[in-house]
Scaffold this active site. Structure first.
Site: not given
Ligand code: GLC
Length: 745
Positions: A286
């Site tokens: 993430d």
């Molecule tokens: C965010 C979220 C995740 C998302 C990623 C890209 O922090 O936790 O669900 O896909 O970053 O935006």
């Protein structure tokens, strides 16, 4: 005696040829991947494991960022997110094609509940219990996103959640693993369609692996501490269902699990995902979660973080730059084996080959296709239909709803009535023409009523402040009306990521506004827009008709109009228990009985209860009303016993005894009465959404097999145990008919 006929031989020959052709193709991709990786320098390999964000709201996202541009041209950036549109993705792809090996760029995007056409938030969609409609929504999202150069949707989010203080409950399917698994698989099928390689198919990315929804206190990003039995029993099944449905990728979660951050968690990434589940796709971290292992106190520095994440099985580093800055050195120092890097790179390259990007890096860059997806009427129709099905009728005393389209004067009051983007909810895309494409609730109501109906409007108050100066006007408007429709709730940025709330009441002074309108004595309908279950006890106890309208997206107004005026009979049923107060959290239907279960709502005599609160939730899992009424007959079993190879059929008749045609989601639960680990008082094991004309009766049949009776025992073996079971069928998790049966082993 079986006779082999010529046609059988022909079929056998064809299937054999197909098998070898598929094997040859597969081997071809594997061979191609191997041939590419042999040419790659270590720097280029690490580049494929490096992912940065663009800024798609920008006019020219990457052209203004020299560092990223240079890295792309050097083949040191394998994928990006937040770059949207044929024009921008083509620009960046052209830079990637200037790299030495011309390895194509992969573009990912948070396509959480729609792309150009915004669908209801996932927690609302789950309330439809309509698996085909949910799959179709993702198919449409994939069609629209792939037409804008997107190869990879960072969805579905499949985190089971029992705590509505957590803002991200809006992204998931609620508290149940069985329903969550059905929805997870449907979403993967929707995104990937007929398979990667089709230009309307995008990689799914199942997230957040794992147990992110169990953040202590419902506080986003907080620690997660649970038994591995609970992890396997409740939090993993939707991920397994998604992997079994062929998900191309997973995203690990920010949280730790029992002290080990998911990003660097060998048990969940290697032992479970890539081991037991034999997952061959890509694991992406993430946002920044590799580097965040330093703050977790699990990594000493970025180099340590990169090492631990790579060895644990996190293939791509999103945005932390730990891989970019350290992985080459770690390999050279022998702290990370080249084979670990190669395995991750092969997974990434395999997806790029499967998407056809090596054959044609620009195959998702088609202006005509992109233009054709703007305001697609078929997509809007599907969104409207799913929005209707997502609305939950919580109360309808005196059958105030549906309203007549000929009602003389209707007052429409509240901060959501003319709101535009709040209908989209969190994680929606922001398009410049949004305000012209989103149907507001005011417009939806206007579209429904007769030309003689007088519509009056007052905002009354804002969503979240203490200014009551608008109350007088709202009360005056209400006094002039025959009926009042109020639209209240959370702003779209009060649920979603980093949006946990310690109090989940109606924000601001909205409840005071409702009380002021209620005091006029006019019949009042309240619609609650939110990304989570809220606590609204006074409203629930005093207002005759309540609709939970979540955030319904582009067609919100029309769907709400359809339900308010009876063109659609609401059928939604909540998939998260609604607590009576925050102090009751976590409250969920599939709880354990304990040694001192409360006998009823008010039993507080040395039992597991609170001395100041009823024991049940305000609204239970699976609850939702209809404008009509459904009467359930008794359950009939074809057998009272079964063995592990056997099955039991449970039948029940349901009659529409009301005045409207309507849909009912018939739910099947079981309870294992005695087992080696205590089992929940109910577990959802089946559901069927049926349509009944008024007066019509249908018999619904469920088949129970041993698989439905299995659970993870204390040794984490997935087994069934002989003994007595209860079987429940009903309209929600509390209102059920019940019978018993026995499993013999
Ligand atoms: C965010 C979220 C995740 C998302 C990623 C890209 O922090 O936790 O669900 O896909 O970053 O935006």
């Amino acid at each position: 005696m079986i006779t082999i006929k010529p046609k059988h031989l022909c079929l056998l020959a064809m299937s054999t040829a197909q098998f070898f052709l598929a094997a040859a193709q597969k081997r071809t991709i594997e061979q191609k991947v191997d041939s590419v990786i042999k040419l790659m320098t270590l720097e280029e390999k690490v580049g494929q494991l490096n992912q940065y964000s663009g800024d798609w709201n920008h006019t020219g996202p990457i052209t203004e960022d020299g560092e990223k541009q240079t890295q792309i041209r050097k083949g040191q950036l394998g994928s990006m997110l937040n770059v949207v549109g044929v024009e921008h993705t083509r620009d960046i792809q052209r830079m990637a094609m200037q790299s030495r090996l011309k390895i194509p760029m992969l573009f990912g995007q948070d396509v959480i509940h729609g792309f150009k056409t915004t669908f209801p938030i996932p927690l609302a969609q789950a309330a439809s219990w309509d698996i085909p409609a949910i799959e179709q929504a993702e198919r449409i999202a994939a069609t629209e996103a792939s037409a804008s150069g997107i190869h990879w949707a960072f969805a579905p989010m499949v985190d089971l959640a029992r705590d509505p203080r957590w803002g991200r409950v809006m992204e998931g399917a609620g508290e149940d693993p069985y329903l969550g698994s059905k929805i997870a698989a449907a979403r993967v099928r929707g995104f990937q369609g007929k398979g990667l390689g089709n230009t309307d198919a995008v990689m799914a990315c199942v997230k957040h692996f794992a147990a992110y929804g169990a953040a202590i206190g419902g506080r986003d990003y907080n620690a997660v501490d649970m038994s591995y039995r609970t992890l396997w029993e409740y939090y993993l099944p939707p991920f397994k269902a998604a992997v079994d449905a062929g998900a191309a990728s997973l995203m690990n979660s920010f949280n730790d699990i029992n002290g080990i951050p998911a990003t660097g968690n060998n048990y969940i990434l290697r032992t479970i995902l890539k081991g037991k589940w034999n997952f061959k796709g890509v694991v992406v971290s993430d946002w920044g979660s590799v580097g965040e292992m330093i703050k977790h106190g699990f990594a000493a520095d970025e180099k340590d973080a990169a090492m631990k994440a790579a060895i644990a099985g996190c293939d791509i580093d999103m945005e932390s730059r730990c891989y970019k800055n350290n992985l080459v050195q770690l390999v050279k120092e022998g702290k990370v084996k080249m084979s670990v890097v190669d395995e991750a790179v092969k997974r990434v390259l395999t997806k790029k080959f499967e998407l056809g990007l090596f054959d044609d890096p620009y195959r998702f860059c088609n202006e005509q296709r992109e233009q054709s997806q703007k305001n697609n009427p078929a997509h809007r129709k599907a969104a409207r239909e799913l929005s209707e099905k997502s609305i939950v009728l919580l109360k309808n005393e005196n059958n105030l709803l549906p309203l007549s389209k000929q009602t003389k004067t209707i007052a429409v009051i509240g901060p959501f009535v003319k709101s535009v983007r709040d209908n989209l909810g969190f994680w929606s895309m922001e398009w410049p023409d949004d305000s012209s494409t989103i149907v507001t609730q005011w417009e939806g109501i206007k579209n429904k009523v007769s030309i003689d109906t007088k519509l009056l409007y007052a905002k009354g108050c804002n969503i979240n402040d203490t200014d009551s100066s608008g109350f007088a006007e709202a009360v005056e408007v209400a006094r002039q009306a025959d009926v009042v429709i109020m639209s209240v709730g959370e702003a779209r940025d009060m649920s979603g990521e980093a949006k946990s709330r310690s109090s989940i009441r109606l924000p601001g002074i909205q409840e005071a506004l409702i009380k002021a309108i209620h005091a006029t004595g006019k019949p009042v309908i309240v619609m609650i827009n939110a990304g989570r279950p809220l606590v609204f006890n006074w409203v629930a106890d005093n207002i005759p008709s309540i609709l939970y309208t979540w955030w319904l997206g582009t067609e919100a107004g029309n769907a709400i109009g359809d339900v308010l005026f009876g063109d659609y009979n609401p059928s939604g049923k909540i998939t998260m228990s609604f607590p009576r107060t925050e102090g009751q959290i976590p409250v969920y239907y599939n709880h354990q009985n304990t040694g001192r279960p409360a006998a009823n709502e008010t039993d507080m005599n040395y039992v597991s209860s609170y001395i100041d609160l009823y024991n049940s939730p305000k609204f239970p899992f699976g609850y939702g009303l209809s404008y009509t009424a459904f009467t359930y007959g008794d359950i009939v079993l074809d057998n009272k016993t079964m063995n592990t190879k056997g099955k039991i059929e449970a039948k029940i008749s349901i009659t529409n005894t009301g005045n409207y045609d309507g849909e009912e989601t018939v739910q099947l639960y079981i309870r294992d009465m005695v087992s080696s680990v205590v089992r929940p008082v109910k577990e959802l094991k089946g559901f069927q959404k049926i349509f009944l004309k008024k007066g019509e009766t249908k018999t619904v049949s469920f088949i129970i097999s041993e698989d439905d009776l299995k659970f993870y025992n204390n040794d984490l073996q997935y087994i069934s145990e002989s003994g007595d079971f209860k079987l429940f069928i009903g309209t929600n998790s509390e209102n059920v008919k019940e019978v018993s049966f026995r499993l013999l082993k």
